[in-house]
Design a protein around this motif. Structure first.
Motif, short mmCIF file in Angstrom:
data_model
loop_
_atom_site.label_atom_id
_atom_site.label_comp_id
_atom_site.label_asym_id
_atom_site.label_seq_id
_atom_site.Cartn_x
_atom_site.Cartn_y
_atom_site.Cartn_z
N ILE A 70 66.52 -10.79 -25.20
CA ILE A 70 66.63 -12.15 -24.64
C ILE A 70 67.72 -12.96 -25.35
O ILE A 70 68.34 -13.85 -24.75
N GLY A 71 67.98 -12.64 -26.62
CA GLY A 71 69.02 -13.35 -27.36
C GLY A 71 70.31 -12.56 -27.46
O GLY A 71 71.32 -13.06 -27.96
N GLY A 72 70.30 -11.31 -27.00
CA GLY A 72 71.51 -10.48 -27.06
C GLY A 72 72.08 -10.35 -28.47
O GLY A 72 73.28 -10.15 -28.65
N GLY A 73 71.25 -10.50 -29.49
CA GLY A 73 71.73 -10.41 -30.87
C GLY A 73 71.55 -11.73 -31.61
O GLY A 73 71.56 -11.76 -32.83
N PHE A 74 71.39 -12.80 -30.87
CA PHE A 74 71.05 -14.09 -31.48
C PHE A 74 69.54 -14.09 -31.67
O PHE A 74 68.81 -13.69 -30.77
N PRO A 75 69.04 -14.50 -32.85
CA PRO A 75 67.59 -14.38 -33.08
C PRO A 75 66.76 -15.29 -32.18
O PRO A 75 66.66 -16.50 -32.43
N LEU A 76 66.23 -14.73 -31.13
CA LEU A 76 65.48 -15.51 -30.16
C LEU A 76 64.32 -14.67 -29.61
O LEU A 76 64.47 -13.48 -29.39
N GLY A 77 63.20 -15.32 -29.44
CA GLY A 77 62.06 -14.68 -28.81
C GLY A 77 61.37 -15.69 -27.93
O GLY A 77 61.77 -16.86 -27.86
N ALA A 78 60.32 -15.24 -27.25
CA ALA A 78 59.60 -16.17 -26.37
C ALA A 78 58.21 -15.63 -26.10
O ALA A 78 57.98 -14.42 -26.16
N VAL A 79 57.32 -16.55 -25.82
CA VAL A 79 56.02 -16.18 -25.27
C VAL A 79 55.93 -16.81 -23.89
O VAL A 79 56.12 -18.02 -23.73
N LEU A 80 55.69 -15.96 -22.89
CA LEU A 80 55.55 -16.42 -21.52
C LEU A 80 54.07 -16.37 -21.17
O LEU A 80 53.38 -15.43 -21.57
N ALA A 81 53.59 -17.37 -20.44
CA ALA A 81 52.16 -17.38 -20.15
C ALA A 81 51.88 -18.10 -18.84
O ALA A 81 52.69 -18.92 -18.37
N THR A 82 50.72 -17.79 -18.28
CA THR A 82 50.27 -18.56 -17.12
C THR A 82 49.76 -19.91 -17.62
O THR A 82 49.42 -20.07 -18.80
N GLU A 83 49.69 -20.85 -16.71
CA GLU A 83 49.21 -22.18 -17.07
C GLU A 83 47.79 -22.09 -17.63
O GLU A 83 47.44 -22.74 -18.62
N ARG A 140 64.12 -3.30 -14.31
CA ARG A 140 63.60 -4.58 -13.79
C ARG A 140 63.61 -5.56 -14.95
O ARG A 140 63.65 -5.14 -16.11
N LEU A 141 63.49 -6.86 -14.62
CA LEU A 141 63.55 -7.82 -15.72
C LEU A 141 62.46 -7.52 -16.75
O LEU A 141 62.72 -7.50 -17.95
N PHE A 142 61.25 -7.26 -16.26
CA PHE A 142 60.16 -6.90 -17.18
C PHE A 142 59.51 -5.59 -16.73
O PHE A 142 59.35 -5.34 -15.53
N ALA A 143 59.11 -4.78 -17.71
CA ALA A 143 58.62 -3.42 -17.41
C ALA A 143 57.36 -3.43 -16.54
O ALA A 143 57.18 -2.55 -15.70
N HIS A 144 56.49 -4.44 -16.74
CA HIS A 144 55.22 -4.44 -15.99
C HIS A 144 55.44 -4.64 -14.50
O HIS A 144 54.55 -4.34 -13.70
N GLU A 145 56.64 -5.12 -14.10
CA GLU A 145 56.89 -5.37 -12.68
C GLU A 145 56.80 -4.07 -11.87
O GLU A 145 56.46 -4.09 -10.69
N TRP A 146 57.14 -2.93 -12.50
CA TRP A 146 57.06 -1.65 -11.79
C TRP A 146 55.65 -1.37 -11.30
O TRP A 146 55.45 -0.70 -10.29
N GLN A 201 67.27 -25.37 -23.69
CA GLN A 201 65.97 -24.72 -23.81
C GLN A 201 65.20 -24.86 -22.50
O GLN A 201 64.58 -23.91 -22.01
N GLN A 202 65.26 -26.07 -21.95
CA GLN A 202 64.59 -26.35 -20.68
C GLN A 202 65.15 -25.44 -19.58
O GLN A 202 64.40 -24.87 -18.78
N ALA A 203 66.49 -25.31 -19.55
CA ALA A 203 67.13 -24.49 -18.50
C ALA A 203 66.69 -23.03 -18.61
O ALA A 203 66.41 -22.38 -17.59
N LEU A 204 66.62 -22.52 -19.83
CA LEU A 204 66.20 -21.12 -20.00
C LEU A 204 64.72 -20.95 -19.62
O LEU A 204 64.35 -19.97 -18.96
N ALA A 205 63.90 -21.91 -20.01
CA ALA A 205 62.47 -21.83 -19.64
C ALA A 205 62.33 -21.86 -18.12
O ALA A 205 61.57 -21.08 -17.54
N ASP A 206 63.07 -22.73 -17.46
CA ASP A 206 63.02 -22.81 -15.99
C ASP A 206 63.41 -21.47 -15.36
O ASP A 206 62.79 -21.00 -14.40
N LYS A 207 64.45 -20.85 -15.93
CA LYS A 207 64.92 -19.55 -15.40
C LYS A 207 63.84 -18.49 -15.56
O LYS A 207 63.58 -17.69 -14.66
N LEU A 208 63.22 -18.45 -16.74
CA LEU A 208 62.20 -17.44 -17.00
C LEU A 208 60.98 -17.65 -16.11
O LEU A 208 60.41 -16.70 -15.58
N VAL A 209 60.61 -18.91 -15.93
CA VAL A 209 59.47 -19.22 -15.06
C VAL A 209 59.78 -18.81 -13.62
O VAL A 209 58.96 -18.19 -12.94
#
Ligand code: PLP
Length: 281
Positions: A245-258, A225-231, A74-82
């Protein structure tokens, strides 16, 4: 007689028995090119060897421990997303709907902690879809989703898609956030032009409102692009992710600024019962 599977979907009379990359195989042997991808979920197609290998290895090793323990993967995926996004921090969910729940809570808690508890309203848009939970249907607001399910979660305002003046007029002292899909999915693949997204960011900054993007359907590479807003060269304060993000495995995420996530401390959207709950040595 009611079917044993609650009949809330009208299903096509097809029974797929196998998936191979972009292809689906029906029971009778017919092959279908899968343009639906499980409604934008199977980002790597069906039975991708890397995904199958990762899930198989994990299932054979350790199934579930809960968020009460450290989880290196979980930590590794969070680090990648950040590293790859605007975000400073990530909370993992099981679905886009749950990501919506947290995004709404996080936006409200942010203003509460800032000493502005009156800022609870979320402005959302006609044609949007944010999930099927109480917050999700209240956020999208269409009669189709909300009729008969009241009372709805209060605090959502709904505006027409693309009406800048209406948006400007709707923001008041109670507005906590604007919630929008950069490309409306269920609403008919309606992209928000880059200049509108840039304008939204500017408006949010000027008026002191959080920008929450729902990239559950348009994120994770679907626009190139990884995320649409980047355009548009802008960044949200909070972003909902799921599906691909889960490719079919039930997974979601909320990304946020500090800053936006600053109110979400231990116990606010999880348990304070941490440390060593099983008392292991
Ligand atoms: C833009 C958007 N937000 C939220 C959701 C809800 O996601 P989930 O079905 O994973 O709960 C969806 C699902 O289609 C969606 O398209």
């Amino acid at each position: 007689m009611i079917p044993s599977v609650l009949p809330t979907y009208s299903r096509a009379p097809l029974h797929f028995v196998k998936g191979e990359g972009t292809w689906l195989v029906e029971e009778d042997g017919r092959r279908f090119l899968d343009l639906g991808s499980g409604i934008a979920v199977n980002a790597l197609g069906h039975a991708h060897p890397a995904l199958v290998a990762a899930l198989t290895a994990q299932a054979q090793n350790l199934w579930h421990v809960s968020n009460l323990y450290e989880i290196p993967q979980q930590q590794a995926l969070a680090d990648k997303l950040v590293a790859a996004s605007f975000a400073d921090t990530v909370f993992f969910t099981n679905s886009g709907t749950e990501s919506c729940e947290l995004a709404v809570k996080m936006a409200r808690k942010y203003w509460y902690d800032k000493g502005q508890p009156e800022k609870t309203d979320i402005i959302a848009f006609a044609g949007s879809f944010h999930g099927r939970s109480s917050a999700g249907i209240a956020a999208a607001g269409s009669e189709k989703m909300t009729k008969g399910f009241g009372p709805l979660l209060p605090g959502f305002k709904h505006l027409p898609w693309g009406d800048h003046e209406a948006l400007d007029a709707a923001i008041d002292d109670n507005t906590a956030a604007i919630l929008i899909e950069p490309v409306q999915g269920e609403g008919g693949i309606r992209p928000l032009p880059d200049q509108c997204l840039q304008g939204l960011r500017k408006l949010c900054d000027e008026k002191g409102v959080l920008l929450v993007l729902d990239e559950v359907q348009c994120g994770i590479g679907r626009t190139g692009r990884l995320f649409a807003h980047e355009w548009a060269g802008i960044a949200p304060d909070i972003m909902m992710v799921a599906k691909g993000i889960g490719g079919g495995f039930p997974l979601g995420a909320v990304l946020a600024t500090e800053e936006a996530a600053s109110g979400m401390t231990a116990g606010t959207h999880g348990s304070t019962y941490g440390g060593n709950p099983l008392g292991c040595a």
